[in-house]
Design a protein around this motif. Structure first.
Motif, PDB file in Angstrom:
ATOM      1  N   ALA A 111     -29.481 -25.704  -5.478  1.00  0.00           N
ATOM      2  CA  ALA A 111     -28.488 -24.926  -6.214  1.00  0.00           C
ATOM      3  C   ALA A 111     -27.213 -25.736  -6.402  1.00  0.00           C
ATOM      4  N   GLY A 112     -26.531 -25.516  -7.529  1.00  0.00           N
ATOM      5  CA  GLY A 112     -25.219 -26.087  -7.742  1.00  0.00           C
ATOM      6  C   GLY A 112     -24.163 -25.234  -7.054  1.00  0.00           C
ATOM      7  N   ASP A 113     -23.196 -25.875  -6.437  1.00  0.00           N
ATOM      8  CA  ASP A 113     -22.196 -25.170  -5.647  1.00  0.00           C
ATOM      9  C   ASP A 113     -21.414 -24.155  -6.466  1.00  0.00           C
ATOM     10  N   GLU A 114     -21.101 -24.493  -7.724  1.00  0.00           N
ATOM     11  CA  GLU A 114     -20.298 -23.618  -8.580  1.00  0.00           C
ATOM     12  C   GLU A 114     -21.049 -23.315  -9.881  1.00  0.00           C
ATOM     13  N   ASP A 115     -22.323 -22.961  -9.751  1.00  0.00           N
ATOM     14  CA  ASP A 115     -23.155 -22.642 -10.911  1.00  0.00           C
ATOM     15  C   ASP A 115     -22.754 -21.272 -11.449  1.00  0.00           C
ATOM     16  N   ARG A 116     -22.234 -21.240 -12.683  1.00  0.00           N
ATOM     17  CA  ARG A 116     -21.818 -19.976 -13.289  1.00  0.00           C
ATOM     18  C   ARG A 116     -22.923 -19.344 -14.124  1.00  0.00           C
ATOM     19  N   LEU A 117     -24.055 -20.031 -14.285  1.00  0.00           N
ATOM     20  CA  LEU A 117     -25.166 -19.488 -15.067  1.00  0.00           C
ATOM     21  C   LEU A 117     -26.262 -18.901 -14.185  1.00  0.00           C
ATOM     22  N   ARG A 118     -26.475 -19.488 -13.026  1.00  0.00           N
ATOM     23  CA  ARG A 118     -27.465 -18.984 -12.080  1.00  0.00           C
ATOM     24  C   ARG A 118     -26.798 -18.858 -10.715  1.00  0.00           C
ATOM     25  N   SER A 119     -26.757 -17.650 -10.182  1.00  0.00           N
ATOM     26  CA  SER A 119     -25.987 -17.362  -8.985  1.00  0.00           C
ATOM     27  C   SER A 119     -26.651 -17.886  -7.717  1.00  0.00           C
ATOM     28  N   ARG A 120     -25.848 -17.989  -6.666  1.00  0.00           N
ATOM     29  CA  ARG A 120     -26.395 -18.372  -5.365  1.00  0.00           C
ATOM     30  C   ARG A 120     -27.430 -17.341  -4.900  1.00  0.00           C
ATOM     31  N   ALA A 121     -27.184 -16.073  -5.215  1.00  0.00           N
ATOM     32  CA  ALA A 121     -28.137 -15.030  -4.831  1.00  0.00           C
ATOM     33  C   ALA A 121     -29.515 -15.272  -5.447  1.00  0.00           C
ATOM     34  N   GLU A 122     -29.548 -15.739  -6.692  1.00  0.00           N
ATOM     35  CA  GLU A 122     -30.828 -16.021  -7.339  1.00  0.00           C
ATOM     36  C   GLU A 122     -31.546 -17.188  -6.658  1.00  0.00           C
ATOM     37  N   ALA A 123     -30.775 -18.196  -6.284  1.00  0.00           N
ATOM     38  CA  ALA A 123     -31.380 -19.333  -5.577  1.00  0.00           C
ATOM     39  C   ALA A 123     -31.937 -18.892  -4.226  1.00  0.00           C
ATOM     40  N   LEU A 124     -31.201 -18.044  -3.537  1.00  0.00           N
ATOM     41  CA  LEU A 124     -31.659 -17.572  -2.230  1.00  0.00           C
ATOM     42  C   LEU A 124     -32.890 -16.677  -2.359  1.00  0.00           C
ATOM     43  N   GLU A 125     -32.986 -15.932  -3.460  1.00  0.00           N
ATOM     44  CA  GLU A 125     -34.205 -15.142  -3.682  1.00  0.00           C
ATOM     45  C   GLU A 125     -35.433 -16.048  -3.777  1.00  0.00           C
ATOM     46  N   LEU A 140     -19.377 -25.942 -21.645  1.00  0.00           N
ATOM     47  CA  LEU A 140     -18.407 -25.964 -20.547  1.00  0.00           C
ATOM     48  C   LEU A 140     -18.748 -24.919 -19.485  1.00  0.00           C
ATOM     49  N   SER A 141     -19.334 -23.807 -19.897  1.00  0.00           N
ATOM     50  CA  SER A 141     -19.705 -22.787 -18.918  1.00  0.00           C
ATOM     51  C   SER A 141     -20.808 -23.264 -17.987  1.00  0.00           C
ATOM     52  N   SER A 142     -21.527 -24.310 -18.387  1.00  0.00           N
ATOM     53  CA  SER A 142     -22.608 -24.838 -17.552  1.00  0.00           C
ATOM     54  C   SER A 142     -22.136 -25.930 -16.594  1.00  0.00           C
ATOM     55  N   LEU A 143     -20.880 -26.331 -16.707  1.00  0.00           N
ATOM     56  CA  LEU A 143     -20.363 -27.443 -15.910  1.00  0.00           C
ATOM     57  C   LEU A 143     -19.424 -26.959 -14.808  1.00  0.00           C
ATOM     58  N   TYR A 144     -19.303 -27.763 -13.772  1.00  0.00           N
ATOM     59  CA  TYR A 144     -18.309 -27.534 -12.725  1.00  0.00           C
ATOM     60  C   TYR A 144     -16.932 -27.541 -13.373  1.00  0.00           C
ATOM     61  N   PRO A 145     -16.033 -26.645 -12.974  1.00  0.00           N
ATOM     62  CA  PRO A 145     -14.721 -26.569 -13.641  1.00  0.00           C
ATOM     63  C   PRO A 145     -13.999 -27.915 -13.752  1.00  0.00           C
ATOM     64  N   ASP A 146     -14.085 -28.748 -12.725  1.00  0.00           N
ATOM     65  CA  ASP A 146     -13.400 -30.043 -12.766  1.00  0.00           C
ATOM     66  C   ASP A 146     -14.053 -31.023 -13.742  1.00  0.00           C
ATOM     67  N   SER A 147     -15.249 -30.671 -14.259  1.00  0.00           N
ATOM     68  CA  SER A 147     -15.954 -31.556 -15.194  1.00  0.00           C
ATOM     69  C   SER A 147     -15.645 -31.222 -16.647  1.00  0.00           C
ATOM     70  N   ALA A 148     -14.734 -30.288 -16.869  1.00  0.00           N
ATOM     71  CA  ALA A 148     -14.458 -29.829 -18.239  1.00  0.00           C
ATOM     72  C   ALA A 148     -13.995 -30.956 -19.152  1.00  0.00           C
ATOM     73  N   GLU A 149     -13.357 -31.962 -18.583  1.00  0.00           N
ATOM     74  CA  GLU A 149     -12.868 -33.082 -19.389  1.00  0.00           C
ATOM     75  C   GLU A 149     -13.843 -34.247 -19.458  1.00  0.00           C
ATOM     76  N   ARG A 150     -15.019 -34.065 -18.895  1.00  0.00           N
ATOM     77  CA  ARG A 150     -16.005 -35.154 -18.923  1.00  0.00           C
ATOM     78  C   ARG A 150     -16.729 -35.161 -20.266  1.00  0.00           C
ATOM     79  N   SER A 151     -16.159 -35.860 -21.215  1.00  0.00           N
ATOM     80  CA  SER A 151     -16.737 -35.894 -22.560  1.00  0.00           C
ATOM     81  C   SER A 151     -18.123 -36.517 -22.556  1.00  0.00           C
ATOM     82  N   ASP A 152     -18.413 -37.387 -21.573  1.00  0.00           N
ATOM     83  CA  ASP A 152     -19.742 -37.997 -21.515  1.00  0.00           C
ATOM     84  C   ASP A 152     -20.814 -36.933 -21.298  1.00  0.00           C
ATOM     85  N   LEU A 153     -20.541 -35.961 -20.423  1.00  0.00           N
ATOM     86  CA  LEU A 153     -21.514 -34.902 -20.178  1.00  0.00           C
ATOM     87  C   LEU A 153     -21.621 -33.963 -21.371  1.00  0.00           C
ATOM     88  N   VAL A 154     -20.494 -33.566 -21.912  1.00  0.00           N
ATOM     89  CA  VAL A 154     -20.504 -32.670 -23.066  1.00  0.00           C
ATOM     90  C   VAL A 154     -21.264 -33.308 -24.228  1.00  0.00           C
TER      91      VAL A 154
END
Length: 230
Positions: free
Chosen positions: A173-187, A118-132
Motif C-alpha cells: 500500500a502507498g502511505d498516502e494513497d487517496r484512491l485506494r484506502s488503507r482499509a481496502e489494503a488491509l481487507e 495529481l489525485s493519484s500522487l503523494y501531495p509532495d509530488s505535485a510538482e514532479r512534472s516527470d511523473l505527471v
C-alpha cells in the motif's frame, strides 16, 4: 514475472522497478487496453505469459491478477497486489461509468486531466512534472477507445472469495494513497491467508513510479523469503 498495469497505464509503469528484479526471470507485460471485462483481460494476459510465473498487479491490474489466479491457479507461483482493492464499484464509480456510457462513441479523448493525475500522487509530488508527463503520455498512447473500455469495466466485490487464493501473497500500500484506502489494503491482507503486508512511506497511489527502488527492495526481499521457504 507477469506484470499487470492499472487504469490507462502500460508497461512504462514498471520501467524503474523491473531492472532490479532480474534474478526472478524476464518480465512479461499484460495489455489491458484491448478488452472490456476483467475476465477477458486475464485470458489475454495468460496467452503470452510463461508456463509458471510471479504475478504482480497494480490498482485495476490487481483485479485482473486475481482473475488470472482463478483461471490458471497452477501457473501462479506468487501473487503481489499493489495499491488495489477487492471491493466492487462504489455508487460514485457507477455514476462515473454512466457518464462515460452516455457519451457518444466518437467523443474526442483529450487524455487524463492534470487534476486526476495529481489525485493519484503523494501531495509532495505535485510538482514532479516527470511523473505527471509519464502518466499523461501513457493515457495518450492507449487512446480514447481504451479509455472508454476501461472506464466501463465492472469491478465486482471479491472480498468473500479471497480465501480461495492459496499461493503466497504480498499486499503493498502507498502511505498516502487517496484512491485506494488503507482499509481496502488491509481487507486484502486479512482475506488472503498467510499474506504479507507492506506500506511504502512517502507515496500516493502510483507506488511503482513514485518509489520504484523501495518497491523493488520490498519485492526482492519478499521473493527471497518465498524461495528460502520453498
Amino acid at each position: 514475472m507477469l506484470l499487470v498495469p492499472g487504469f490507462m497505464l502500460d508497461a512504462d509503469l514498471w520501467r524503474d522497478v523491473v531492472p532490479a528484479l532480474g534474478d526472478y526471470g524476464p518480465a512479461t507485460y499484460a495489455d489491458l487496453s484491448q478488452d472490456s471485462s476483467i475476465a477477458a483481460m486475464a485470458r489475454r494476459a495468460l496467452l503470452d505469459a510463461p508456463a509458471r510465473f510471479v504475478l504482480i498487479g497494480f490498482s485495476m491490474g490487481g483485479y485482473v491478477a486475481r482473475e488470472i489466479v482463478r483461471q490458471a491457479p497452477d501457473r501462479v507461483t506468487a501473487l503481489v497486489l499493489i495499491a488495489t482493492s477487492a471491493r466492487g464499484d462504489s455508487d460514485v464509480e457507477r455514476q462515473r461509468k454512466a457518464v462515460v456510457a452516455g457519451q457518444a462513441a466518437g467523443t474526442a479523448f483529450k487524455g487524463l486531466s492534470r487534476s486526476a493525475i495529481l489525485s493519484s500522487l503523494y501531495p509532495d509530488s505535485a510538482e514532479r512534472s516527470d511523473l505527471v508527463d509519464r502518466i499523461q503520455a501513457a493515457g495518450q498512447r492507449l487512446g480514447g477507445d481504451a479509455f472508454r473500455r476501461q472506464s466501463l469495466v465492472e469491478r465486482r466485490d471479491e472480498r468473500d472469495e479471497l480465501a480461495a487464493i492459496g499461493c503466497p501473497s504480498l499486499i503493498v500500500a502507498g502511505d498516502e494513497d487517496r484512491l485506494r484506502s488503507r482499509a481496502e489494503a488491509l481487507e486484502l491482507h486479512q482475506g488472503l491467508a498467510g499474506s504479507s503486508f507492506e506500506v511504502v512511506a512517502g507515496t500516493g497511489h502510483m507506488v511503482p513510479m513514485e518509489a520504484p527502488q523501495r518497491l523493488a527492495t520490498i519485492l526482492r526481499e519478499w521473493l527471497d523469503r518465498q524461495n528460502a521457504e520453498a
